[in-house]
Design a protein around this motif. Structure first.
Motif, PDB file in Angstrom:
ATOM      1  N   ILE A  33       0.827  -1.241   0.009  1.00 31.77           N
ATOM      2  CA  ILE A  33      -0.085   0.061   0.049  1.00 31.77           C
ATOM      3  C   ILE A  33       0.817   1.278  -0.073  1.00 31.77           C
ATOM      4  O   ILE A  33       0.706   2.222  -0.858  1.00 31.77           O
ATOM      5  N   GLU A  34       1.778   1.286   0.914  1.00 32.51           N
ATOM      6  CA  GLU A  34       2.665   2.296   0.992  1.00 32.51           C
ATOM      7  C   GLU A  34       3.336   2.513  -0.509  1.00 32.51           C
ATOM      8  O   GLU A  34       3.581   3.708  -1.023  1.00 32.51           O
ATOM      9  N   GLU A  35       4.075   1.442  -1.052  1.00 36.79           N
ATOM     10  CA  GLU A  35       4.601   1.715  -2.544  1.00 36.79           C
ATOM     11  C   GLU A  35       3.510   2.141  -3.462  1.00 36.79           C
ATOM     12  O   GLU A  35       4.228   3.043  -4.201  1.00 36.79           O
ATOM     13  N   GLY A  36       2.333   1.719  -3.396  1.00 34.86           N
ATOM     14  CA  GLY A  36       1.512   2.103  -4.293  1.00 34.86           C
ATOM     15  C   GLY A  36       1.099   3.682  -4.045  1.00 34.86           C
ATOM     16  O   GLY A  36       1.023   4.222  -5.291  1.00 34.86           O
ATOM     17  N   LEU A  37       1.027   3.867  -2.983  1.00 36.61           N
ATOM     18  CA  LEU A  37       0.735   5.363  -2.741  1.00 36.61           C
ATOM     19  C   LEU A  37       1.758   6.236  -3.260  1.00 36.61           C
ATOM     20  O   LEU A  37       1.425   7.343  -3.536  1.00 36.61           O
ATOM     21  N   GLU A  62      -1.779   8.884   5.676  1.00 35.91           N
ATOM     22  CA  GLU A  62      -1.669   9.715   6.672  1.00 35.91           C
ATOM     23  C   GLU A  62      -0.099   9.807   7.471  1.00 35.91           C
ATOM     24  O   GLU A  62       0.414  10.585   7.702  1.00 35.91           O
ATOM     25  N   GLN A  63       0.009   8.390   7.711  1.00 37.73           N
ATOM     26  CA  GLN A  63       1.167   8.169   8.461  1.00 37.73           C
ATOM     27  C   GLN A  63       2.368   8.374   7.747  1.00 37.73           C
ATOM     28  O   GLN A  63       3.492   8.960   8.198  1.00 37.73           O
ATOM     29  N   THR A  64       2.444   7.982   6.342  1.00 41.75           N
ATOM     30  CA  THR A  64       3.845   8.278   5.619  1.00 41.75           C
ATOM     31  C   THR A  64       3.800   9.686   4.969  1.00 41.75           C
ATOM     32  O   THR A  64       4.825   9.764   4.404  1.00 41.75           O
ATOM     33  N   ARG A  67     -11.770   5.336  -3.832  1.00 38.28           N
ATOM     34  CA  ARG A  67     -11.698   3.714  -4.145  1.00 38.28           C
ATOM     35  C   ARG A  67     -10.436   3.552  -4.636  1.00 38.28           C
ATOM     36  O   ARG A  67      -9.912   4.128  -5.505  1.00 38.28           O
ATOM     37  N   TRP A  68      -9.976   2.317  -4.042  1.00 37.83           N
ATOM     38  CA  TRP A  68      -8.783   1.857  -4.614  1.00 37.83           C
ATOM     39  C   TRP A  68      -8.740   0.369  -5.139  1.00 37.83           C
ATOM     40  O   TRP A  68      -8.951  -0.511  -4.284  1.00 37.83           O
ATOM     41  N   ASN A  69      -8.789   0.035  -6.333  1.00 39.46           N
ATOM     42  CA  ASN A  69      -8.929  -1.254  -6.842  1.00 39.46           C
ATOM     43  C   ASN A  69      -7.296  -1.661  -7.144  1.00 39.46           C
ATOM     44  O   ASN A  69      -7.011  -1.469  -8.166  1.00 39.46           O
ATOM     45  N   HIS A  70      -6.629  -2.231  -6.126  1.00 37.21           N
ATOM     46  CA  HIS A  70      -5.397  -2.441  -6.375  1.00 37.21           C
ATOM     47  C   HIS A  70      -4.984  -3.703  -7.231  1.00 37.21           C
ATOM     48  O   HIS A  70      -5.750  -4.658  -7.077  1.00 37.21           O
TER      49      HIS A  70
END
Ligand code: C2E
Ligand code: CA
Ligand code: CA
Length: 676
Positions: A418-422, A473-475, A454-457
Motif C-alpha cells: 500500500i505504501e509503495e502504491g501510494l 496519513e502516516q507516511t 476507491r482503490w482497486n489495487h
C-alpha cells in the motif's frame, strides 16, 4: 645542481661522518666517500650509496616502514630534524650503532630541496661513557642497557622519568628486582628470547603498575646484554581505544551500537547458535521530548539503558540501534524461556523514570521477538521480523511484547504494498473515486455529493479507504494522494457543468495533517482558481480532533476558505471530544451527524434524546445539518420530525461510480437527457 646542495656536498667530503644527500623525491644525489668506503668494507648493497637510488624504494624492499615515515615527514616539512641512535644490522648479523640525523635541505624560497642524512658510528662499549651518555641523554626515547643477566647497566634521564625510578637505585640491580610485576610479562619473556636468539624484537604492552602503555624495541648487543628503547604510548592507545568505542558503542548510552550488534549476530549465525532478537521501541519518548526538552529525552535514554543493562549476561547483549530503539540478543540456555526475559524487560519499565527536577516520566515499551533459526536464518529478515512483531505489540495498549508470527509478515507486506502504491502512479494503480449523493428528504432533491476514494489495487484488490487513508496519513503520502484526487474531481465537476449544467456542491474529505500543511492549501487554492470552478461549489470535510492538533496555521487557512466561499463541514459529528469548542472557534457551515447516532434511532429513548440535543445544538449555531448513514425509513422519519432533513445514506444511494451518478441524477438535468 643547486648551489646549496653543492655546498653541502663539498662540506660532506671533508668530514669523517657518513653523509648521504637526497633530492626532494628521496633519491640519492650524492654520498660522501667515507660512507661509500664503509658500505664496501661491509659488503653492503650499492643501493645505500649509489647516486640515483630511490631511498623510499629501498626502505620498502627492506620493510623499513619507520625509516620511510621519517624521511617522508622531513621531505614534507612535517619535521625539521630527526635524531636517533640507530642500530644498523650488518650483513654478518652484527649491529653497528649510529648517531643518525636527518634534516631537510631548503631552497632560498623555503621550498624543500631534499634531505641530508648524517650517520656517525658509535661504539657503545668502547667510546667513553661520557660521550655515549651525551648521545643517549639527548634522545627523546627512554633507554636502558641490561647485561646478560638482565641487570641494569645504564638508564637515561627520560627512562628515569618514564619508569618513575632513579638510576642510582636501579643500576646493578636485576630487571625483575626493580620491576617484580613484570615477571612472566611479554617484556620479560621477550628479553629472554632476544638474549638467547640474538633477535631484535618490538613489544607494545600495558604495564599495570605504571598504568602505562609502553612501546619497547629490544636490541641484543654483540657482546652480550640488551639495549632497550621505549616510549609511553598511552595517549595513542587511549585514542585508539576511544576510536574503537566510537565505532562499536553508542555515545549517549555507552551500550553496544548497531555495528556491534550486527557483528555479534553474524558471529552467532556463523557458529550456528540459536538466539533471539528482542526489538524494543520506547512508545512515548517523542512526548517526553516535546513536553520537557531534548535534554530530558537524553536523560531518560540513559536511564533506560541503565535499566536494560541489568539483564546483561555473557549470553545476553543489550545494545542501542538508533533513536528510541534498543535490541537484546539473547541465547537462551536449556530450559530458559523467552517469555521470561520478555516479561522481565517489560517489568523494567513499570516504575517511572525520575528526572532531575523530580518529574516522573512513565515510559512504555513495545517489544517484538524473532528467533534464529526458527523464524528465519537470514539476519536481515530476522531484524525485520522482530521489527514487524514490535509494530504488532505497539497496537496493544501499555508495555507489551509479541513474538513474530508468519501472519504478521503477510499484514506487513500488505502495508508495504500500500505504501509503495501510494508513492507510485495512482492512475495506473486503479485509484478512483465514488460519489455519494446528499438528499433533501422532504423534496427528494439532490443537494450535494461527497467524494469517497476507491482503490482497486492490481494485486490486493479493493482496499478500504479507511485502511489506505491511515497509511497515507502516516507516511505523508496523503498530500499527493489528495492532490491527485482533486485534479480528477475538478475535471469531473467541469464536465458536469458543461454537459449537464450541474453545479452541485461537492465535498472532499481532509485529514488533520493536510489542514496543517500550508503548501497543500496554497496549491488547493491555486487549483480551484485554475479550474474555473466556483469555490462555493466546494466543501471540505474535517473531523473532530483533539484541539491540540489544530494550530494557528490551520485556523487561518480555514478562515481563508470561508472568505473564498468554500464550505466547511464537520464530519462524524458527536464522536470527537471537543464539540463545543469547535463550533465556537471554527468557521463551520455544516454539521454531519455521525451514523452511530442515526443507527440508534428506535433503539433507546436515551440515545434518541442525545440525537435530539445534537440537532438542537447544530440549529442554535445556525449550521446546516446532515444525517449520515441513514439506512431505514423510520430513521428518516424521526429525523424529519426533528427538523433534520438532509440525508446521506444507503436508504437513498450507496457511494456510486461517477458514470452511474451521472446517469441517475444528471442526465435528467441535461438538455440531451430531457430530450430522451
Ligand atoms: P466518511 O467520511 O464518514 O464517509 C462515509 C462513509 O460511510 C463511507 O465509507 C460511506 O460509504 C459510508 N456510508 C455511507 N452511507 C452509509 C450507510 O447508510 N450505512 C453505512 N453503514 N455506511 C454508509 P467509505 O467510503 O468506506 O469511507 C470510509 C472513510 O474513509 C470515510 O468516512 C472517510 O473518513 C475516509 N475517506 C474516504 N475517501 C477519502 C478521501 O478521499 N480522503 C480522505 N481523507 N478520507 C477519505
Ligand atoms: Ca466524510
Ligand atoms: Ca462521516
Amino acid at each position: 645542481m643547486q648551489r646549496e646542495e653543492q655546498q653541502i656536498i663539498d662540506w660532506a667530503s671533508m668530514v669523517d661522518e657518513f653523509i648521504v644527500v637526497l633530492d626532494e623525491k628521496g633519491a640519492i644525489v650524492r654520498s660522501n666517500q667515507p660512507w661509500i668506503e664503509f658500505c664496501n668494507a661491509h659488503s653492503l648493497t650499492e643501493s645505500l650509496w649509489k647516486s640515483g637510488t630511490d631511498y623510499f624504494r629501498y626502505f620498502k624492499e627492506q620493510e623499513k616502514d619507520g625509516e620511510a615515515t621519517v624521511l617522508h615527514q622531513i621531505l614534507q616539512k612535517e619535521k625539521t630534524e630527526h635524531k636517533q641512535i640507530y642500530p644498523f644490522v650488518l650483513t654478518d648479523g652484527e649491529i653497528q650503532w649510529f648517531s643518525l640525523k636527518v634534516r631537510p635541505i631548503m631552497k632560498k624560497n623555503q621550498q624543500i630541496q631534499g634531505a641530508f642524512i648524517s650517520l656517525k658510528p658509535i661504539h657503545l662499549h668502547t667510546i667513553q661513557p661520557i660521550t655515549a651518555e651525551s648521545v643517549l641523554e639527548s634522545m627523546t626515547d627512554g633507554f636502558y642497557l641490561l647485561d646478560e643477566d638482565l641487570r641494569f647497566n645504564y638508564m637515561n634521564e627520560i627512562g628515569e622519568s618514564l619508569l618513575g625510578c632513579k638510576r642510582e637505585d636501579v643500576i646493578g640491580k636485576g630487571f625483575l628486582e626493580v620491576f617484580p610485576e613484570a615477571e612472566g610479562s611479554t617484556f620479560h619473556t621477550e628479553y629472554v628470547r632476544a638474549l638467547e636468539f640474538k633477535v631484535i624484537t618490538e613489544i607494545e604492552e600495558f604495564y599495570e603498575p605504571l598504568n602505562m602503555w609502553i612501546w619497547k624495541k629490544v636490541y641484543p648487543l654483540k657482546r652480550g646484554g640488551l639495549a632497550l628503547y621505549f616510549q609511553d604510548i598511552s595517549k595513542r592507545k587511549i585514542a585508539e581505544e576511544k576510536l574503537k568505542e566510537y565505532a562499536y558503542y553508542d555515545y549517549l548510552t555507552k551500550l553496544p551500537n548497531r555495528r556491534l550488534l550486527v557483528k555479534k549476530a553474524s558471529m552467532l549465525k556463523k557458529a550456528k547458535q540459536k538466539f533471539s532478537v528482542f526489538y524494543i521501541n520506547l512508545d512515548n519518548l517523542k512526548f517526553v521530548n516535546a513536553l520537557y526538552n531534548y535534554g530530558a529525552g537524553d536523560k531518560v535514554m540513559k536511564k533506560v539503558a541503565e535499566r536494560l543493562s541489568t539483564v546483561v549476561t555473557d549470553k545476553c547483549m543489550v545494545g542501542r540501534m538508533d533513536g528510541d530503539e534498543f535490541v537484546v540478543l539473547y541465547q537462551p540456555g536449556t530450559g530458559e524461556r523467552l517469555e521470561h526475559l520478555a516479561s522481565r524487560l517489560v517489568q523494567l519499565f513499570e516504575e517511572p523514570f525520575l528526572l532531575d527536577d523530580f518529574q516522573a516520566v512513565t515510559i512504555q515499551v513495545s517489544i517484538g521477538i524473532a528467533c534464529h533459526p526458527f523464524d528465519t536464518s537470514q539476519l536481515e529478515q530476522l531484524a525485520s521480523y522482530s521489527e514487524i512483531a514490535m509494530y504488532e505489540a505497539k497496537k496493544l495498549p501499555g508495555s507489551t511484547y509479541e513474538f513474530f508470527r508468519p501472519k504478521m509478515k503477510v499484514e506487513h507486506d500488505r502495508r508495504s504494498k500500500i505504501e509503495e502504491g501510494l508513492a507510485g502512479n495512482l492512475d495506473e494503480l486503479g485509484f478512483e473515486f465514488a460519489v455519494q449523493p446528499q438528499i433533501n428528504g422532504e423534496t427528494e432533491a439532490l443537494v450535494g455529493v461527497e467524494i469517497l476514494s476507491r482503490w482497486n489495487h492490481p494485486e490486493l484488490g479493493m482496499i478500504s479507504p479507511i485502511e489506505f487513508i491511515k497509511v497515507a496519513e502516516q507516511t505523508g503520502a496523503i498530500a499527493s494522494m489528495t492532490k491527485f484526487l482533486l485534479e480528477k474531481v475538478f475535471v469531473k465537476m467541469k464536465e458536469w457543468q458543461q454537459n449537464y449544467g450541474c453545479h452541485v456542491r461537492t465535498a472532499i474529505n481532509m485529514t488533520p495533517s493536510l489542514l496543517a500543511n500550508p503548501a497543500f492549501f496554497d496549491n488547493f487554492f491555486k487549483m480551484i482558481e485554475e479550474s474555473g470552478i466556483s469555490p462555493t461549489q466546494i466543501e471540505i470535510e474535517i473531523t473532530e480532533q483533539a484541539e491540540l492538533t489544530y494550530s494557528e496555521t490551520t485556523l487561518n487557512y480555514l478562515y481563508l476558505c470561508k472568505e473564498k466561499g468554500i464550505s466547511i463541514a464537520i464530519d462524524d459529528f458527536g464522536t470527537g471530544f471537543s464539540m463545543i469548542s469547535y463550533l465556537t472557534h471554527f468557521p463551520i457551515n455544516k454539521i454531519k451527524i455521525d451514523k452511530y447516532f442515526i443507527q440508534k434511532i428506535g433503539e433507546s429513548a436515551k440515545s434518541e434524546a442525545l440525537l435530539r440535543s445534537l440537532i438542537h445544538l447544530g440549529k442554535s449555531m445556525e449550521c446546516e445539518l446532515l444525517a449520515e448513514g441513514v439506512e431505514r425509513p423510520e430513521e428518516a422519519e424521526f429525523l424529519k420530525a426533528h427538523e433534520c432533513t438532509v440525508f446521506q445514506g444507503y436508504l437513498y444511494d450507496k457511494p456510486m461510480k461517477p458514470e452511474d451518478f451521472e446517469k441517475k441524477y444528471l442526465t435528467s438535468l441535461s438538455p440531451i437527457g430531457r430530450n430522451k
